[in-house]
Write a protein that holds these residues in place. Sequence first.
Motif, short mmCIF file in Angstrom:
data_model
loop_
_atom_site.label_atom_id
_atom_site.label_comp_id
_atom_site.label_asym_id
_atom_site.label_seq_id
_atom_site.Cartn_x
_atom_site.Cartn_y
_atom_site.Cartn_z
N LYS A 181 9.68 75.39 25.21
CA LYS A 181 10.58 74.34 25.68
C LYS A 181 9.77 73.13 26.13
CE LYS A 181 14.40 76.67 25.16
NZ LYS A 181 15.40 76.28 24.14
N VAL A 182 8.57 73.36 26.63
CA VAL A 182 7.61 72.30 26.89
C VAL A 182 6.30 72.69 26.23
CG1 VAL A 182 8.66 71.49 29.03
CG2 VAL A 182 6.93 73.29 29.12
N THR A 183 5.49 71.71 25.85
CA THR A 183 4.24 71.99 25.15
C THR A 183 3.08 71.32 25.85
OG1 THR A 183 4.62 70.10 23.68
CG2 THR A 183 5.39 72.24 22.92
N LYS A 184 1.87 71.84 25.60
CA LYS A 184 0.66 71.27 26.18
C LYS A 184 0.78 71.11 27.68
CE LYS A 184 -0.87 70.67 21.97
NZ LYS A 184 -1.88 71.58 21.40
N PHE A 185 1.18 72.18 28.34
CA PHE A 185 1.50 72.10 29.76
C PHE A 185 0.70 73.17 30.50
CE2 PHE A 185 3.89 72.28 33.64
CZ PHE A 185 4.54 71.06 33.76
N THR A 214 14.27 70.37 36.92
CA THR A 214 14.18 69.58 35.70
C THR A 214 13.25 68.39 35.89
OG1 THR A 214 16.42 70.22 35.03
CG2 THR A 214 15.51 68.22 34.01
N MET A 215 13.34 67.74 37.06
CA MET A 215 12.49 66.58 37.33
C MET A 215 11.03 66.98 37.46
SD MET A 215 14.87 64.40 37.20
CE MET A 215 16.64 64.71 37.12
N PHE A 216 10.77 68.14 38.10
CA PHE A 216 9.40 68.61 38.24
C PHE A 216 8.73 68.78 36.87
CE2 PHE A 216 10.38 70.75 42.52
CZ PHE A 216 9.71 69.77 43.24
N ILE A 217 9.49 69.31 35.92
CA ILE A 217 8.95 69.57 34.60
C ILE A 217 8.92 68.30 33.75
CG2 ILE A 217 9.41 70.72 32.40
CD1 ILE A 217 8.33 72.70 34.24
N LYS A 218 10.02 67.59 33.72
CA LYS A 218 10.18 66.46 32.79
C LYS A 218 9.14 65.37 33.01
CE LYS A 218 13.56 63.05 31.16
NZ LYS A 218 13.20 63.24 29.74
N TYR A 219 8.79 65.11 34.26
CA TYR A 219 7.93 63.97 34.54
C TYR A 219 6.50 64.36 34.90
CZ TYR A 219 12.24 61.44 34.20
OH TYR A 219 13.42 60.91 33.71
N ALA A 220 6.11 65.59 34.60
CA ALA A 220 4.74 66.03 34.86
C ALA A 220 4.08 66.49 33.57
CB ALA A 220 4.74 67.17 35.88
N GLN A 221 2.77 66.38 33.54
CA GLN A 221 1.98 66.86 32.41
C GLN A 221 1.27 68.19 32.72
OE1 GLN A 221 2.06 63.21 32.83
NE2 GLN A 221 3.60 63.58 31.28
N ALA A 222 1.38 68.66 33.96
CA ALA A 222 0.74 69.91 34.35
C ALA A 222 1.28 70.35 35.70
CB ALA A 222 -0.78 69.74 34.42
N PHE A 223 1.06 71.63 36.02
CA PHE A 223 1.35 72.18 37.34
C PHE A 223 0.04 72.65 37.97
CE2 PHE A 223 6.00 73.89 37.16
CZ PHE A 223 6.47 72.59 37.25
N ILE A 224 -0.12 72.37 39.24
CA ILE A 224 -1.17 73.00 40.04
C ILE A 224 -0.48 73.71 41.19
CG2 ILE A 224 -3.18 72.65 41.52
CD1 ILE A 224 -3.92 70.22 39.84
N ALA A 254 -5.64 68.89 28.70
CA ALA A 254 -4.30 69.13 28.18
C ALA A 254 -3.60 67.80 27.88
CB ALA A 254 -3.48 69.96 29.16
N TYR A 255 -3.80 66.82 28.75
CA TYR A 255 -3.16 65.53 28.53
C TYR A 255 -3.72 64.85 27.27
CZ TYR A 255 -1.24 60.89 29.29
OH TYR A 255 -0.57 59.71 29.12
N LYS A 256 -5.02 64.96 27.05
CA LYS A 256 -5.62 64.40 25.83
C LYS A 256 -5.04 65.08 24.59
CE LYS A 256 -9.97 63.26 23.57
NZ LYS A 256 -9.47 63.69 22.25
#
Length: 261
Positions: free
Chosen positions: A198-202, A165-175, A253-255
């Motif tokens: 469940k999450v968007t623009k990710f 949950t923390m990995f997803i909630k506090y990040a704007q992307a995964f590498i 994606a962040y923009k």
Amino acid sequence: MSEHVSQNAETDAEHPPEKHRGPVVLRRGRRAEDTTTDQRLLDSRGPSDWVHTDPWRVLRIQAEFVEGFGALAEVPRAVTVFGSARTPRDHPEYELGRQIGAALANAGFAAITGGGPGSMEAVNRGASEAGGLSIGLGIELPFEQGLNPWVDLGVNFRYFFTRKTMFIKYAQAFICLPGGFGTLDELFEALTLVQTKKVTKFPVVLFGSAYWGGLYEWVRGTVLSEGKIGERDAALLHVTDDIDDAVGIVLEAYKAWEDTH
């Protein structure tokens, strides 16, 4: 929370006598208790088995969420980077992780990893050396040591699902750097959360075409071609060997996220 025996006089099978233990209702043979909850709490220490019971685990899980939310609530924009804990320090992938961590820091992102050794350490190291915020979210495992020395802000977890949950909630992307089952687990969980909105623009970036190319081709050539996912689902994956390209995908994606908030 009160604990009392129901005054209902009916004793037939449809309305059996009952005892209330707070919100819990006890009937038939379960009513046979000689003491109250308060009495059992205050009379003596008693056995310690209760710390391993499911109700107590719920409180531990709650505590992990509270600690995680509290520690990470003020973290700036961030990217979670996954990779193998088995990557040696003299391996090219270690240096690659270090460069990615530095590039994220220079782009204004905190770097979040699983806090372990190998590629995770490399990313934390690169971010820290570049003056960025280096975050490690560790997990209790029988075969891995604690947080690596390059973590500036660290939280240790007992439960994988809390940590995820923390990995997803506090990040704007995964590498995702080359990694094993843990990396694959997080990769597909992230894809599922994005697919189901469940999450968007990710964005999810797979770094290293030689490593990830076979998986990417299988997703498109088998999973997509057989109709198990749609074209938009397959397009959620980005494969690259270029650090600037990976960071550019994250920034774009962040923009887009900023434009909708």
